[in-house]
Design a protein around this motif. Structure first.
Motif, short mmCIF file in Angstrom:
data_model
loop_
_atom_site.label_atom_id
_atom_site.label_comp_id
_atom_site.label_asym_id
_atom_site.label_seq_id
_atom_site.Cartn_x
_atom_site.Cartn_y
_atom_site.Cartn_z
N GLU A 57 0.81 -1.22 0.00
CA GLU A 57 0.00 0.00 0.00
C GLU A 57 0.85 1.27 0.00
O GLU A 57 0.64 2.20 0.78
N LYS A 58 1.80 1.31 -0.90
CA LYS A 58 2.64 2.49 -1.06
C LYS A 58 2.66 2.89 -2.54
O LYS A 58 2.65 2.03 -3.42
N ALA A 59 2.68 4.19 -2.77
CA ALA A 59 2.74 4.68 -4.15
C ALA A 59 4.14 4.46 -4.72
O ALA A 59 5.13 4.40 -3.98
N ARG A 60 4.20 4.37 -6.04
CA ARG A 60 5.50 4.21 -6.73
C ARG A 60 6.35 5.45 -6.51
O ARG A 60 5.87 6.58 -6.56
N GLU A 76 6.84 -1.22 -5.49
CA GLU A 76 5.52 -0.76 -5.05
C GLU A 76 4.48 -1.02 -6.14
O GLU A 76 3.40 -1.53 -5.88
N ALA A 80 1.48 -3.86 -6.05
CA ALA A 80 0.10 -3.41 -6.19
C ALA A 80 -0.59 -4.16 -7.33
O ALA A 80 -1.72 -4.65 -7.17
N LYS A 151 0.13 8.70 3.47
CA LYS A 151 0.61 7.59 2.64
C LYS A 151 -0.55 6.87 1.96
O LYS A 151 -0.46 6.51 0.79
N ARG A 152 -1.65 6.67 2.70
CA ARG A 152 -2.81 6.01 2.12
C ARG A 152 -3.40 6.83 0.98
O ARG A 152 -3.77 6.29 -0.06
N TYR A 155 -1.04 6.59 -2.06
CA TYR A 155 -1.15 5.27 -2.69
C TYR A 155 -2.45 5.16 -3.50
O TYR A 155 -2.44 4.80 -4.68
N HIS A 156 -3.56 5.48 -2.85
CA HIS A 156 -4.87 5.38 -3.51
C HIS A 156 -4.95 6.28 -4.72
O HIS A 156 -5.34 5.87 -5.81
N TYR A 158 -2.69 7.56 -6.53
CA TYR A 158 -1.78 7.21 -7.62
C TYR A 158 -2.42 6.20 -8.56
O TYR A 158 -2.30 6.30 -9.79
#
Length: 198
Positions: A57-60, A76, A80, A151-152, A155-156, A158
């Motif tokens: 659950e982390k963005a690139r 990441e 995902a 962070k959430r 991630y979302h 992105y």
């Protein structure tokens, strides 16, 4: 359960979303996917779950990764995509389940019976919960909540067209501090029962 239903839960940090999701899944006698999904990926791909947890659950990281001919070196992004594909396969197999995060509010677009839930709570309740669970003072708890939610959101947003926490992207937005954890579970359970009986 005769009729397939997928319940997607997004949540603010400290809202009790994981506990609510797990209790709801147990009550509905469904599988619950959160970080356990990583174990499924491990079993399929023979990858160390301790390595996977670092990228969950982390963005690139844009400056440290690149894509060449459709292949990315971003752990990441690759993790995902593995999770999204696994969830889509479970849905295609006709499984019913509750899934926590993992952009599940958007990856099932087009499927008929997906209930999208966003769980929030007032700041005092979140701080108290984080202080108890993580054994930290109030100032540190607030910073921890802000860091995790940032962070959430990254991630979302992105991976998704919709924005994390935007009420228009969900079927239900509920404040768990109003009914407490078990009350929220009961409310959501009743909603799902009525949804299935419609």
């Amino acid at each position: 359960m005769e009729k397939q239903i997928i319940i997607s839960i997004s949540r603010e940090y400290g809202s009790g979303g994981r506990e609510i999701g797990e209790k709801l899944a147990n009550k509905l006698e469904m599988e619950f996917y959160d970080r356990k999904l990583l174990e499924s990926i491990y079993n399929v791909n023979n990858i160390d779950t301790n390595v996977l947890h670092k990228f969950d659950e982390k963005a690139r990281k844009k400056f440290f990764s690149r894509t060449v001919r459709g292949m990315s070196n971003s752990p990441e992004l690759n993790l995902a995509e593995m999770q999204f594909n696994l969830l889509k396969q479970r849905a295609a197999d006709g499984d019913s389940f509750v899934v926590l995060g993992r952009c599940s509010d958007e990856i099932f677009l087009g499927l008929a019976d997906v209930v999208k839930i966003f769980i929030r709570a007032n700041l005092d309740a979140k701080v108290k919960r984080v202080m108890t669970k993580r054994e930290m003072d109030a100032v540190t708890a607030v910073k921890t909540i802000e860091r995790h939610d940032k962070k959430r959101r990254a991630y979302h947003d992105y991976f998704c067209q919709s924005k994390w926490g935007d009420v228009s992207a969900y079927d239900i937005c509920i404040d768990s501090s109003k009914l407490d954890i078990d009350g929220t579970v009961e409310f959501l359970y009743e909603y799902i029962q009525r949804y299935l009986a419609r």
